[in-house]
Design a protein around this motif. Structure first.
Motif, short mmCIF file in Angstrom:
data_model
loop_
_atom_site.label_atom_id
_atom_site.label_comp_id
_atom_site.label_asym_id
_atom_site.label_seq_id
_atom_site.Cartn_x
_atom_site.Cartn_y
_atom_site.Cartn_z
N UNK A 91 0.83 -1.21 0.00
CA UNK A 91 0.00 0.00 0.00
C UNK A 91 0.86 1.27 0.00
N UNK A 92 1.89 1.28 0.86
CA UNK A 92 2.75 2.47 0.95
C UNK A 92 3.53 2.67 -0.34
N UNK A 93 4.05 1.59 -0.91
CA UNK A 93 4.83 1.70 -2.15
C UNK A 93 3.97 2.20 -3.30
N UNK A 94 2.74 1.68 -3.41
CA UNK A 94 1.84 2.12 -4.48
C UNK A 94 1.48 3.59 -4.32
N UNK A 95 1.15 3.99 -3.09
CA UNK A 95 0.81 5.40 -2.84
C UNK A 95 2.01 6.30 -3.11
N UNK A 96 3.18 5.85 -2.69
CA UNK A 96 4.39 6.64 -2.91
C UNK A 96 4.65 6.83 -4.41
N UNK A 97 4.46 5.78 -5.20
CA UNK A 97 4.68 5.86 -6.63
C UNK A 97 3.76 6.90 -7.27
N UNK A 98 2.48 6.86 -6.91
CA UNK A 98 1.52 7.78 -7.52
C UNK A 98 1.80 9.23 -7.13
N UNK A 99 2.13 9.46 -5.86
CA UNK A 99 2.42 10.83 -5.42
C UNK A 99 3.69 11.34 -6.08
N UNK A 100 4.69 10.49 -6.15
CA UNK A 100 5.95 10.91 -6.77
C UNK A 100 5.76 11.24 -8.25
N UNK A 101 5.00 10.42 -8.97
CA UNK A 101 4.77 10.69 -10.39
C UNK A 101 3.95 11.95 -10.59
N UNK A 102 3.00 12.19 -9.71
CA UNK A 102 2.20 13.42 -9.80
C UNK A 102 3.08 14.65 -9.57
N UNK A 103 3.97 14.57 -8.57
CA UNK A 103 4.88 15.69 -8.30
C UNK A 103 5.85 15.89 -9.46
N UNK A 104 6.36 14.79 -10.00
CA UNK A 104 7.27 14.89 -11.14
C UNK A 104 6.60 15.57 -12.33
N UNK A 105 5.39 15.14 -12.66
CA UNK A 105 4.68 15.71 -13.80
C UNK A 105 4.39 17.18 -13.58
N UNK A 106 3.99 17.56 -12.37
CA UNK A 106 3.66 18.96 -12.10
C UNK A 106 4.91 19.84 -12.17
N UNK A 107 6.01 19.35 -11.62
CA UNK A 107 7.27 20.12 -11.67
C UNK A 107 7.75 20.23 -13.12
N UNK A 108 7.66 19.14 -13.85
CA UNK A 108 8.07 19.17 -15.25
C UNK A 108 7.20 20.13 -16.05
N UNK A 109 5.88 20.13 -15.79
CA UNK A 109 4.98 21.04 -16.49
C UNK A 109 5.36 22.50 -16.21
#
Length: 589
Positions: A91-109
């Motif tokens: 559960x923690x790994x899955x949640x961490x992956x989604x939050x990290x990808x969301x932050x990456x995409x927002x920073x990249x945007x």
């Protein structure tokens, strides 16, 4: 010529500039609440990951103590506990992956919009080609290097924070669990002896890893540049495929592409050698890690000073601690790739900012351009120079009154340079250009036609729905391209499928749609025959009777189609602008 004494203020180190320019502003931008929320979520999930690791460490001790005691009940209980750890980790790994990808995409945007906005403003994407600095392949830096830099930076930041937390939590665990050992031949007891051993093991590994990883950053940067040059050459050949085919230039293009690919291969091999040395070391370093603490602590277990559970806890804690301490060597390759891309993005941003500062600064080596306040185009003591500062035209004084038809005659380097200076794309020189009030349309020799519907290509840069179908059809008919009216909603690469004179007809149809007060043309009728050229100028006079027309061209037939002519003459001797050093020239045309 840029004056380095007035350069944009930059932080002294590249890491400081990366932090202050590309990183910190994101968390204070208009996206700050989303950025901070995602960052906080990522930190909390990292805490949870480390907490699960600590829990797993104590679970190891309890499980192996139960095994040593041959306790079936204890093993069953620990199997149930493992289920909780297992499900929580998922559960923690899955949640961490989604939050990290969301932050990456927002920073990249955010970073993409920042770079794209500055690059595609005030003609900087064109001016940057002539500016000093390291900014080759800006498209690749925006599309690819931003992605690599942001993804790599977030991954490195997460693993570093995870390592620091592990360091803080596993040092006391290993200190307590390992107990003390006597120095051989003495009665001196060394408490928590596995902790300094972990630091020593990791320190040796980190030092050797950095030594082996030093060439990787340079090799990676060189490879990225070579790959970008290879892609650019292939794209250029595709764009000019018709001209290449007509002159049978395929052999030359193959040789050029092969030579560029040789550079890719050379830099790839250099990067492979750097990777090989680093990966070989890290493989051996990592392979020894699970065994080393067991061998060191085995005498205590054999002597009965620690249980099997404590031995396994010590081994696990040692691995966690050394992994945390080995963060630099484990991430040397990632750091090299991330830093290379981040520095390419940073150099592009800084060169764009430097260019903007240079253009906005008035000095003796820069043309002053004033917009508005008059009803005519005024050139006052205008001097043009190439990017090296070499003067090609000087002391030009001229006026173009509203409603005139004026032909500008001279070498292409001079006439095209003058047009770019009027448009605000060329500032090397001196003197003043006063641009009149009213909308001015610049028509290039080959108009830009985006790969979209014909309607969108014709209306560019306005939106396709800015004009009615009736207005578009009428403009096409007047420009002699009425046959294209049935293809308005067809999507294609129009620069490839339309003949050159048809593309120029579309440019004049645009002019009829926007009805500018001033039109500046850069050899925009060179694909027409003499009759077609006369028809176009007659159409412009009929449809846009009050529009001022300034034409650049060398065809003798053009003179009869204009009211007067301005002749430009190149400066015969070699002269430079004040404070402009002589260096390799970049043509103003």
């Amino acid at each position: 010529m840029p004056d380095t004494t007035h350069s944009v203020k930059r932080a002294p180190g590249s890491l400081a500039r990366l932090w202050s320019t590309l990183t910190l502003p994101y968390w204070y931008s208009e996206r700050k609440w989303r950025a901070r929320g995602l960052t906080l979520g990522l930190l909390l999930l990292t805490f949870a990951q480390v907490g699960l690791s600590v829990w797993s460490n104590y679970w190891n001790r309890t499980l192996f103590d139960a095994l040593e005691a041959r306790s079936v009940r204890g093993v069953v209980i620990q199997a149930g506990v493992f289920g909780l750890i297992f499900l929580s980790s998922i559960a923690v790994t899955a949640a961490h992956l989604m939050v990290k990808r969301a932050l990456h995409l927002d920073w990249r945007r955010w970073l993409t919009e920042l770079l794209l906005g500055r690059w595609m403003a005030d003609g900087r994407h064109y001016r940057l080609r002539f500016a000093e600095g390291s900014h080759d392949n800006p498209d690749q830096r925006i599309a690819e290097d931003i992605r690599i830099a942001t993804d790599g930076a977030l991954g490195l930041a997460h693993t570093l924070f995870y390592s620091l937390l592990s360091l803080a939590l596993f040092v006391p665990i290993l200190w307590t669990a390992s107990g003390s050992v006597a120095v051989p031949g003495t009665h001196v007891q060394v408490p928590g002896y596995m902790v300094p051993l972990a630091f020593l093991y990791a320190g040796i590994g980190t030092g050797l890893g950095w030594l082996l990883g030093r060439p990787l950053s340079r090799a990676t940067n060189a490879l990225q540049g070579a790959e970008a040059d290879f892609r650019f050459g292939l794209a250029r050949a595709r764009e000019h495929s018709e001209a290449i085919a007509l002159v049978r230039g395929e052999g030359n293009e193959r040789r050029s592409a092969t030579e560029r690919f040789r550079r890719v291969v050379r830099d790839f091999d250099r990067q492979s050698l750097a990777f090989m040395g680093l990966i070989s070391f890290t493989t051996g370093y990592g392979g020894l890690l699970p065994v080393f603490p067991l061998l060191v602590a085995a005498p205590q277990f054999i002597a009965g000073a620690m249980t099997l559970g404590v031995l396994m806890q010590v081994a696990h804690a040692f691995q966690q601690l050394t992994s945390a301490l080995s963060w630099p060597v484990d991430n040397a390759a990632g750091i090299a790739v991330c830093r290379a891309s981040a520095e390419r993005v940073l150099s592009l941003y800084e060169d764009i900012e430097q260019l903007a500062a240079d253009v906005s600064r008035a000095d003796a080596s820069r043309i002053t351009r004033v917009v508005g306040g008059v009803d005519r185009l005024v050139l006052k003591d205008l001097t043009l120079a190439d990017a090296s500062g070499r003067i090609v035209l000087e002391h030009l004084d001229a006026e173009v009154r509203r409603g005139e038809r004026v032909l500008v005659w001279g070498e292409s380097a001079l006439t095209n340079g003058l047009l770019k200076a009027i448009a605000g794309l060329w500032s090397w020189g001196s003197g003043c250009i006063v641009v009149p009030d009213g909308y001015a349309l610049f028509i290039a020799q080959r108009p830009y036609l985006p790969e979209d519907t014909l309607r969108a290509a014709l209306c560019y840069p306005d939106m396709p729905d800015s004009f009615t179908d009736a207005a578009i059809v009428r403009a096409l008919d007047a420009a002699g391209a009425g046959g294209l009216a049935l293809r308005l909603d067809e999507r294609a690469n129009w620069e490839e499928i339309l003949a050159a004179h048809t593309q120029q007809q579309l440019a004049f149809a645009r002019a009829l749609l926007v009805r500018p007060e001033w039109i500046f043309m850069q050899e925009a009728t060179d694909s027409f025959d003499a009759d077609g050229e006369r028809a176009i100028f007659a159409m412009l006079r009929r449809e846009l009777p009050n529009t001022t027309l300034v034409t650049i061209g060398l065809r003798a037939e053009l003179e009869a189609l204009h009211e007067r002519k301005i002749v430009l003459a190149r400066v015969p001797e070699t002269k430079y602008l004040p404070a402009a050093p002589a260096r390799a020239a970049v043509s103003v045309g």
